[in-house]
Write a protein that holds these residues in place. Structure first.
Motif, PDB file in Angstrom:
ATOM      1  N   UNK A  69       0.829  -1.212   0.000  1.00 16.67           N
ATOM      2  CA  UNK A  69       0.000   0.000   0.000  1.00 16.67           C
ATOM      3  C   UNK A  69       0.860   1.258   0.000  1.00 16.67           C
ATOM      4  N   UNK A  70       1.967   1.225   0.727  1.00 20.87           N
ATOM      5  CA  UNK A  70       2.870   2.385   0.740  1.00 20.87           C
ATOM      6  C   UNK A  70       3.469   2.590  -0.649  1.00 20.87           C
ATOM      7  N   UNK A  71       3.832   1.490  -1.317  1.00 24.88           N
ATOM      8  CA  UNK A  71       4.366   1.607  -2.673  1.00 24.88           C
ATOM      9  C   UNK A  71       3.312   2.165  -3.634  1.00 24.88           C
ATOM     10  N   UNK A  72       2.017   1.896  -3.356  1.00 23.47           N
ATOM     11  CA  UNK A  72       0.950   2.404  -4.209  1.00 23.47           C
ATOM     12  C   UNK A  72       0.872   3.934  -4.192  1.00 23.47           C
ATOM     13  N   UNK A  73       1.376   4.569  -3.143  1.00 27.70           N
ATOM     14  CA  UNK A  73       1.394   6.036  -3.110  1.00 27.70           C
ATOM     15  C   UNK A  73       2.242   6.565  -4.261  1.00 27.70           C
ATOM     16  N   UNK A  74       3.392   5.937  -4.474  1.00 35.00           N
ATOM     17  CA  UNK A  74       4.227   6.365  -5.598  1.00 35.00           C
ATOM     18  C   UNK A  74       3.543   6.071  -6.923  1.00 35.00           C
ATOM     19  N   UNK A  75       2.858   4.923  -7.004  1.00 32.33           N
ATOM     20  CA  UNK A  75       2.130   4.613  -8.235  1.00 32.33           C
ATOM     21  C   UNK A  75       1.053   5.653  -8.503  1.00 32.33           C
ATOM     22  N   UNK A  76       0.340   6.082  -7.453  1.00 31.33           N
ATOM     23  CA  UNK A  76      -0.715   7.085  -7.623  1.00 31.33           C
ATOM     24  C   UNK A  76      -0.164   8.423  -8.074  1.00 31.33           C
ATOM     25  N   UNK A  77       1.066   8.729  -7.699  1.00 37.54           N
ATOM     26  CA  UNK A  77       1.655  10.017  -8.087  1.00 37.54           C
ATOM     27  C   UNK A  77       2.347   9.963  -9.442  1.00 37.54           C
ATOM     28  N   UNK A 259      12.795   0.953  -7.532  1.00 39.94           N
ATOM     29  CA  UNK A 259      12.626   0.135  -6.338  1.00 39.94           C
ATOM     30  C   UNK A 259      13.106   0.827  -5.078  1.00 39.94           C
ATOM     31  N   UNK A 260      14.194   1.567  -5.166  1.00 42.87           N
ATOM     32  CA  UNK A 260      14.713   2.236  -3.968  1.00 42.87           C
ATOM     33  C   UNK A 260      13.724   3.263  -3.440  1.00 42.87           C
ATOM     34  N   UNK A 261      13.151   4.091  -4.367  1.00 47.40           N
ATOM     35  CA  UNK A 261      12.219   5.128  -3.932  1.00 47.40           C
ATOM     36  C   UNK A 261      10.928   4.523  -3.389  1.00 47.40           C
ATOM     37  N   UNK A 262      10.435   3.476  -4.022  1.00 51.14           N
ATOM     38  CA  UNK A 262       9.165   2.891  -3.610  1.00 51.14           C
ATOM     39  C   UNK A 262       9.272   2.163  -2.267  1.00 51.14           C
ATOM     40  N   UNK A 263      10.435   1.558  -1.994  1.00 51.99           N
ATOM     41  CA  UNK A 263      10.551   0.700  -0.818  1.00 51.99           C
ATOM     42  C   UNK A 263      11.313   1.343   0.339  1.00 51.99           C
ATOM     43  N   UNK A 264      11.843   2.539   0.137  1.00 50.83           N
ATOM     44  CA  UNK A 264      12.586   3.184   1.210  1.00 50.83           C
ATOM     45  C   UNK A 264      11.732   3.431   2.457  1.00 50.83           C
ATOM     46  N   UNK A 265      10.443   3.844   2.328  1.00 48.20           N
ATOM     47  CA  UNK A 265       9.626   3.993   3.550  1.00 48.20           C
ATOM     48  C   UNK A 265       9.469   2.686   4.320  1.00 48.20           C
ATOM     49  N   UNK A 266       9.269   1.584   3.588  1.00 46.05           N
ATOM     50  CA  UNK A 266       9.129   0.291   4.269  1.00 46.05           C
ATOM     51  C   UNK A 266      10.439  -0.121   4.920  1.00 46.05           C
ATOM     52  N   UNK A 267      11.565   0.194   4.291  1.00 44.10           N
ATOM     53  CA  UNK A 267      12.871  -0.103   4.884  1.00 44.10           C
ATOM     54  C   UNK A 267      13.076   0.712   6.157  1.00 44.10           C
ATOM     55  N   UNK A 383       7.549   0.522  -9.401  1.00 44.81           N
ATOM     56  CA  UNK A 383       7.109   0.564  -7.999  1.00 44.81           C
ATOM     57  C   UNK A 383       6.128  -0.562  -7.702  1.00 44.81           C
ATOM     58  N   UNK A 384       5.221  -0.810  -8.656  1.00 41.40           N
ATOM     59  CA  UNK A 384       4.236  -1.876  -8.472  1.00 41.40           C
ATOM     60  C   UNK A 384       4.919  -3.240  -8.421  1.00 41.40           C
ATOM     61  N   UNK A 385       5.863  -3.477  -9.347  1.00 43.23           N
ATOM     62  CA  UNK A 385       6.535  -4.776  -9.432  1.00 43.23           C
ATOM     63  C   UNK A 385       7.403  -5.022  -8.203  1.00 43.23           C
ATOM     64  N   UNK A 391       6.603  -7.815  -0.962  1.00 46.47           N
ATOM     65  CA  UNK A 391       5.567  -8.469  -0.168  1.00 46.47           C
ATOM     66  C   UNK A 391       5.689  -9.982  -0.169  1.00 46.47           C
ATOM     67  N   UNK A 392       6.215 -10.554  -1.247  1.00 51.61           N
ATOM     68  CA  UNK A 392       6.308 -12.015  -1.359  1.00 51.61           C
ATOM     69  C   UNK A 392       7.675 -12.555  -0.922  1.00 51.61           C
ATOM     70  N   UNK A 393       8.755 -11.848  -1.322  1.00 57.62           N
ATOM     71  CA  UNK A 393      10.104 -12.396  -1.102  1.00 57.62           C
ATOM     72  C   UNK A 393      10.923 -11.612  -0.091  1.00 57.62           C
ATOM     73  N   UNK A 394      10.429 -10.471   0.378  1.00 54.89           N
ATOM     74  CA  UNK A 394      11.160  -9.680   1.350  1.00 54.89           C
ATOM     75  C   UNK A 394      11.861  -8.495   0.717  1.00 54.89           C
TER      76      UNK A 394
END
Length: 566
Positions: A69-77, A259-267, A383-385, A391-394
């Motif tokens: 869901x956090x990554x979806x924010x980047x997708x929405x923008x 990938x770095x921008x989309x997943x940095x908040x989760x990291x 970002x979606x991929x 979510x599946x592999x970490x």
């Protein structure tokens, strides 16, 4: 069509604006008043945007969203930009760019203000957050091609690489300051404060654009229809291999680097255990690295070619991605983020400057829309991929896999589709002889037939020289192009191309030619038989509706009247 002399268009800089500063000086564009005012206003707006991004991603986590869901924010923008940027680019070429920019800024302001009000009252949901983020992206879609397209109006041609670096440094300075301010505001007042300040930040850009007295566009044949403009832009991009190389590099880098921008908040929330302020610090490290890269690149850009810069920076960025996703140590991650910022700005500023230098005025916004399509589309899909993979592999796998592909694919990709290195003069050039005086009274399609007399010893070289000429015909409006050799007289080559309408062919004559196109044509002309000139004929589709006696209307105006300034 296009077999005679040429008339140069305006020079590289804005009319009446003297060249200032050394061409290699990073600060030269800031000596121009309008560029400086808009740059400062955009710095404020970009800072607000980064505060907004931090607030939106953090709010999504507060609303119960996970890594996907956090990554979806980047997708929405980014996804609305992907969907709308092509028609937006066409509008940027057929409408007044200043007016289009004003409308786009109002749309973005409205979305930010609405999100601030809803969040302050506690009614924002995940769907509303994504929807209003998408509305702001709609405004961005309509502004981005036009903002890029006006850069040559604000600075001299020789200053375009420096302007690209400064614009990149602008966004990344905001990335350094905005997230930190956003983190502080979230801690003190909550995400609504970041949204409110983001809305206020657009007022400066609106004020500068409102005060700009941009000269009216001179379109001798009038503005194109939107669907025709979109087709013309797509046709140009298909027939411009140099620009296509830039697009290929852009979409590849954006997809894997996203990938770095989309997943940095989760990291930040997960393995690093950081709060909002810590996440802002991570983004600030990237921004500071990009600023450092903007200062460093001009020192090496003259000695290193574009391909070397893009290849080395892309591989370095990939290595930093792998470190960020696996290190687990905050100090190491911050250092890697700083270096990734340096390489990020090196890649994107080089690709952005290449795009501006490769495009003529008449199609600049609509072609740059494809550059944004490649960049934003790559980011949105990436970002979606990578969010789904995390979510599946970490998280570690989602950082390592795109980094590995970037390292392996970059040398191969740049060898197969290298960036252009030669200087191409894309200023307007009008080609002669004049078309038939009654061409404007017909609709089309139009068939142009050009007979070239070429001695047998030059035949092979002439055929090779005509291939890029054919691409130039297609770029400016031809739907079909061919070159034939007379079987009875081997000295005669016949070039043919069709154009959908007579007006489209008139645009080839009077609006779309460039000095680069003339240079390509001159190479072919140098190979014809001495004392001969190509013979041009214009043929109209025999079943086209012709105006009857006494008909009136714009279709019967002479070419001279069509070209009279309005």
């Amino acid at each position: 069509m296009g077999t005679g002399e040429a008339e140069n268009g305006a020079g590289p800089g804005p009319p009446g604006t003297p060249d200032q500063g050394r061409p290699g000086s990073l600060w030269a564009p800031l000596r121009r008043r309008l560029f400086r005012a808009l740059w400062i206003a955009q710095l404020v707006a970009n800072t607000g945007t980064w505060m907004q991004i931090v607030g939106a991603q953090w709010l999504m986590g507060d609303l119960g969203g996970g890594a996907f869901s956090i990554a979806l924010v980047q997708t929405a923008t980014t996804l609305p930009v992907f969907l709308l940027v092509v028609p937006a680019g066409a509008l940027g070429d057929i409408l007044d760019r200043r007016h289009l920019l004003l409308v786009s800024q109002v749309i973005t302001f409205t979305g930010a203000a609405a999100l601030a009000a809803l969040t302050a009252t506690g009614v924002t949901t995940q769907a509303l957050l994504l929807g209003l983020s998408a509305l702001m992206a709609v405004g961005q879609a309509f502004s981005t091609p036009a903002f890029q397209a006006i850069q040559p109006e604000l600075v001299g041609r020789e200053e375009i690489p420096q302007a690209a670096l400064l614009n990149g440094a602008n966004g990344n300075l905001a990335r350094a300051v905005g997230p930190a301010l956003g983190g502080v505001l979230i801690a003190l007042s909550g995400p609504a404060a970041t949204f409110a300040l983001n809305a206020a930040s657009f007022l400066g850009v609106i004020a500068v654009l409102f005060a700009w007295r941009r000269p009216p566009d001179h379109r001798p044949l009038g503005a194109e229809y939107i669907h025709d403009a979109i087709r013309a832009g797509a046709r140009y991009v298909r027939s411009a291999p140099s620009f296509g190389a830039v697009l290929a590099c852009t979409v590849t880098f954006a997809f894997f680097a996203s990938g770095m921008w989309a997943l940095l908040p989760a990291l930040a929330r997960g393995p690093l255990g950081l709060g909002a302020g810590g996440y802002g610090t991570l983004l600030g490290a990237v921004g500071l690295g990009a600023i450092a890269g903007a200062f460093t690149l001009p020192r090496f850009g003259g000695r290193l070619g574009r391909n070397t810069i893009v290849a080395s920076a892309t591989v370095s960025y990939a290595v930093m991605m792998a470190v960020i996703g696996t290190a687990g140590n905050l100090a190491v991650v911050i250092a890697a983020l700083f270096l990734s910022g340096m390489t990020w700005i090196a890649v994107l500023s080089t690709l952005g400057a290449s795009s501006l230098l490769l495009l003529p005025e008449w199609t600049r916004a609509r072609a740059l829309a494809y550059y944004q399509l490649a960049f934003m589309g790559g980011q949105a899909i990436g970002a979606l991929v990578w969010g789904a993979l995390a979510g599946r592999a970490g998280l570690a796998v989602a950082f390592l896999l795109p980094a590995a592909v970037l390292v392996l694919s970059t040398p191969i990709g740049l060898r197969r589709v290298p960036l252009p290195t030669a200087h191409l003069d894309m200023r307007q050039a009008r080609h002669f002889p004049e078309p038939p005086s009654d061409l404007a009274s017909h609709e089309g399609p139009v068939l142009i037939v050009i007979e070239w007399c070429v001695p047998p010893e030059n035949a092979a070289a002439f055929a090779a020289a005509m291939r890029p000429v054919g691409q130039a015909r297609r770029r400016t409006g031809a739907t079909m192009w061919g070159l034939f050799r007379d079987m009875e007289d081997p000295n005669v080559f016949v070039e043919t191309f069709t154009v959908a309408t007579a007006y489209e062919h008139l645009r080839q004559h009077f609006e779309r030619g460039t000095i680069r196109d003339r240079e390509l044509q001159d190479r072919a002309l140098a190979l014809v038989s001495p004392g001969t000139r190509p013979h041009v004929r214009h043929l109209i589709w025999s079943y086209a509706a012709l105006p009857g006696p006494g008909a009136e209307g714009p279709e019967l105006r002479s070419i001279a009247s069509l070209l009279r300034p309005r």
